[in-house]
Design a protein around this motif. Structure first.
Motif, PDB file in Angstrom:
ATOM      1  N   ALA A   1      38.822  -0.820  -4.808  1.00  0.00           N
ATOM      2  CA  ALA A   1      39.688  -1.289  -5.896  1.00  0.00           C
ATOM      3  C   ALA A   1      39.995  -2.779  -5.751  1.00  0.00           C
ATOM      4  CB  ALA A   1      40.985  -0.476  -5.908  1.00  0.00           C
ATOM      5  N   ARG A   2      40.134  -3.205  -4.515  1.00  0.00           N
ATOM      6  CA  ARG A   2      40.450  -4.625  -4.276  1.00  0.00           C
ATOM      7  C   ARG A   2      39.250  -5.529  -4.541  1.00  0.00           C
ATOM      8  NH1 ARG A   2      43.863  -2.689   0.100  1.00  0.00           N
ATOM      9  NH2 ARG A   2      42.037  -2.545   1.448  1.00  0.00           N
TER      10      ARG A   2
ATOM     11  N   ALA B   1      43.350   0.687 -10.913  1.00  0.00           N
ATOM     12  CA  ALA B   1      42.080   0.011 -11.195  1.00  0.00           C
ATOM     13  C   ALA B   1      41.383   0.796 -12.295  1.00  0.00           C
ATOM     14  CB  ALA B   1      41.219  -0.011  -9.928  1.00  0.00           C
TER      15      ALA B   1
ATOM     16  N   LEU C   1      44.538   5.653  -6.549  1.00  0.00           N
ATOM     17  CA  LEU C   1      44.574   4.386  -7.299  1.00  0.00           C
ATOM     18  C   LEU C   1      45.867   4.257  -8.099  1.00  0.00           C
ATOM     19  CD1 LEU C   1      40.909   4.127  -8.602  1.00  0.00           C
ATOM     20  CD2 LEU C   1      41.937   2.950  -6.639  1.00  0.00           C
TER      21      LEU C   1
ATOM     22  N   LEU D   1      40.725   2.084  -1.657  1.00  0.00           N
ATOM     23  CA  LEU D   1      41.534   0.886  -1.908  1.00  0.00           C
ATOM     24  C   LEU D   1      40.704  -0.377  -1.734  1.00  0.00           C
ATOM     25  CD1 LEU D   1      44.845   2.041  -0.199  1.00  0.00           C
ATOM     26  CD2 LEU D   1      44.358   1.834  -2.657  1.00  0.00           C
TER      27      LEU D   1
ATOM     28  N   GLU E   1      48.707   3.418  -5.675  1.00  0.00           N
ATOM     29  CA  GLU E   1      48.643   2.313  -4.721  1.00  0.00           C
ATOM     30  C   GLU E   1      47.970   1.057  -5.244  1.00  0.00           C
ATOM     31  OE1 GLU E   1      47.802   3.368  -0.704  1.00  0.00           O
ATOM     32  OE2 GLU E   1      48.353   5.466  -1.081  1.00  0.00           O
ATOM     33  N   ARG E   2      47.000   1.194  -6.107  1.00  0.00           N
ATOM     34  CA  ARG E   2      46.361  -0.002  -6.644  1.00  0.00           C
ATOM     35  C   ARG E   2      45.603   0.350  -7.916  1.00  0.00           C
ATOM     36  NH1 ARG E   2      43.200  -4.238  -7.174  1.00  0.00           N
ATOM     37  NH2 ARG E   2      43.809  -6.188  -6.136  1.00  0.00           N
TER      38      ARG E   2
END
Lengths: 280, 324
Positions: free
Chosen positions: B249-250, B281, B275, B246, B278-279
């Motif tokens: 990804a951020r 990318a 990913l 994460l 949750e996020r």
């Protein structure tokens, strides 16, 4: 002599209690394996209640204990009843057989239930594990023994014969395989499905000291388990000739009772035939 | 600016067979702890167990060519209080004995360590029967089973020592393909923790096993083009380091994963699962596509499937360009 006779008779009655207990569990769960529960009940009873297994229900993880592995994990009804009878957990817990979130899974889980040595269910897993536990005793210079109960149809799984070769090669005379030779597997009679005979010769060709016995004769079973191994330096194999569904006339020798579920009437009839009362 | 003549003067890095680190660690552990034993399926030389057998004959079991039995025997040894290292070619150890791995080890929570030797396409020319590129998808879905793919000899040894302290089943994938060191002497293995082997903020390269050194080479090439690539050695595929994923990804524009396994279901799949939920990318999953490999050496096959520094670099460039 009389004392021994009485002991055998007491075990026979205990085994009948186990039979009715297993059938009651199956009746409750609407699922189970009646035929095999009934064929294996005397063997389980003699091992656990006949003083054969060196175990302590208060210390199920006692390192030096004898190991018993139920390779035919589907016979959990008889197995759980025997464990509860021996004091590994309260009898009342048998009421939860296969209930949602119960510790009494359809097949045994050692992480949920004290006294269970191995998670079984898929066939052909117990003997390799038993061989490993027997090897561990040797490596640790301990004298525990390993008992494993297999089905007869189960021996169609090749992993058993892989393990038999290992047991023989390492001369594991602290290992005893008991075959519940009830001659019926899930679909049909074993000899109609895949011929198992000559079974004794097969085990003996794989290096085991083989004996055959009436698997419902508690006196004979007691006597045989009292003198192990059958032959020093060799793993033992006891072919226990049994009747699938033993003790309940309408279930005896019927392939359909492999996982037959008794209805209310049948359960009541079984109680009469077995001369037992569950009481949990 | 590095010129090509300067590059030529750089000595080739020393390469190591991770099996040497594994067996050294195993023998050291056997000296220190009498519960350590080894189980093999005849393959004494490929698992490098000959000296173990000589030094600890009473703690060595050769079951012969019988993998289902081998894993079951491991479970039984653990039941008897031993700590067995069950060693065999990864392709057979996992594929042939998968139900035993599931039931006797993972479901049972048996304290058994599986050492999958020569995984990936190490037996390249022997053909797909001997490749172990399914094992990541097979093993990482099993609860309780830790799955570790060390990148170099330092990490192989560290993971072996860690495994002795870890209560429960583990699958260690021990490479035979010569790889350079990517970790220093003080490297400390932590199960479930990715190691950032290179810092960077433009794009992230996540790899394990023999692909880590290649990802580092790719990062170096990207740096020469002004792209800063973060490199994570995700040696533990299970339990997965979600936080490291994460964070990547951020803070970077996307993630390239690279592994010597099928692209489906392995490390890349595991990263994608995190990913996607949750996020989301951008990602590129590098691995073996949905085909059985042709004949070739491991080196050839890795190149054939783009599992090279250049292949990783190319995938990273795509992500960066799309971002731009």
């Amino acid at each position: 002599m009389l004392a021994e006779k009485e002991r055998a008779e007491w075990l026979r009655q205990k085994a009948n209690w186990t039979r009715l207990s297993a059938m009651t569990m199956t009746h409750h769960a609407r699922l189970g394996h009646t035929g095999g529960d009934l064929s294996s009940a005397d063997i389980l009873t003699v091992l656990y209640l006949g003083g054969i297994l060196r175990i302590d229900p208060a210390r199920p993880d006692w390192p030096q204990r004898d190991r018993f592995i139920l390779s035919k994990g589907h016979c959990s009804g008889a197995f759980y009843s025997t464990l509860a009878s021996r004091g590994f957990f309260p009898l009342e817990r048998l009421q939860t057989y296969m209930d949602s979130l119960s510790m009494l899974n359809g097949h045994p889980d050692r992480n949920k239930l004290p006294g269970v040595e191995a998670n079984t269910g898929p066939l052909g897993h117990g003997l390799p594990i038993a061989v490993g536990a027997a090897l561990a005793a040797r490596m640790r210079k301990e004298n525990w023994r390993v008992f494993v109960l297999t089905g007869d149809g189960e021996l169609q799984e090749g992993s058993n014969w892989e393990a038999a070769m290992t047991a023989q090669h390492y001369g594991l005379d602290n290992l005893i395989v008991i075959v519940d030779r009830n001659r019926i597997q899930q679909g049909d009679f074993t000899e109609k499905t895949i011929r198992m005979e000559p079974l004794a010769e097969r085990w003996s060709a794989f290096g085991f000291a083989v004996e055959e016995i009436d698997g419902h004769d508690t006196a004979a079973l007691l006597g045989r388990f009292d003198r192990l191994p059958f032959q020093p330096g060799k793993p033992s194999c006891l072919i226990a000739h049994t009747i699938k569904g033993k003790g309940v006339s309408f279930a005896e020798n019927q392939p359909s009772w492999h996982h037959g579920v008794p209805n209310d009437k049948q359960l009541a009839a079984a109680a009469v035939e077995l001369g037992a009362e569950v009481g949990w | 600016m590095v010129t090509s003549t300067e590059t030529l003067r750089v000595p080739a890095p020393q390469l190591f067979d991770c099996r040497d680190a594994y067996i050294h660690a195993l023998e050291e552990m056997a000296v220190a702890d009498s519960r350590v034993c080894a189980v093999a399926n005849d393959s004494l030389s490929s698992a490098k167990l000959k000296s173990f057998r000589e030094r600890f004959p009473d703690r060595f079991v050769n079951v012969g060519i019988a993998e289902q039995n081998m894993v079951g025997v491991g479970a039984g040894l653990a039941n008897g209080g031993m700590i067995p290292y069950v060693c065999g070619a990864a392709c057979f150890l996992t594929g042939r004995a998968m139900e035993q791995v599931k039931v006797d080890l993972a479901y049972s929570k048996s304290n058994v360590k599986l050492c999958g030797m020569s995984p990936g396409m190490a037996y390249g020319q022997l053909g797909p029967t001997h490749h172990s590129i399914e094992d990541m998808a097979w093993t990482r879905v099993l609860p309780n089973l830790a799955v570790v793919v060390p990148a170099d000899p330092v990490e192989t040894a560290a993971a072996m020592y860690y495994s002795l302290m870890h209560e429960g089943p583990m699958y260690l994938r021990i490479s035979r393909m010569p790889v350079p060191r990517v970790h220093g002497d003080n490297y400390e293995f932590k199960l479930g923790k990715a190691v950032r082997v290179r810092d960077g903020n433009d794009v992230t390269l996540i790899a394990n096993g023999v692909l880590v050194a290649r990802a580092l080479d790719a990062a170096q090439a990207l740096a020469a083009m002004g792209i800063s690539a973060r490199v994570l050695n995700m040696s533990t595929v299970k339990p997965l380091d979600r936080e490291a994923i994460l964070d990547a990804a951020r803070n970077t524009c996307g993630i390239v994963t690279a592994e010597e396994a099928f692209a489906a279901g392995g490390l890349g799949g595991a990263v994608a699962e995190v990913l996607a939920q949750e996020r989301p990318a951008p990602m590129r999953i590098l691995g073996v596509p949905d085909v059985f490999a042709p004949t070739g050496t491991e080196e050839f096959l890795l190149g054939h499937f783009g599992l090279t520094a250049a292949g990783i670099e190319r995938a990273a460039m795509e992500l960066v360009k799309n971002e731009g």
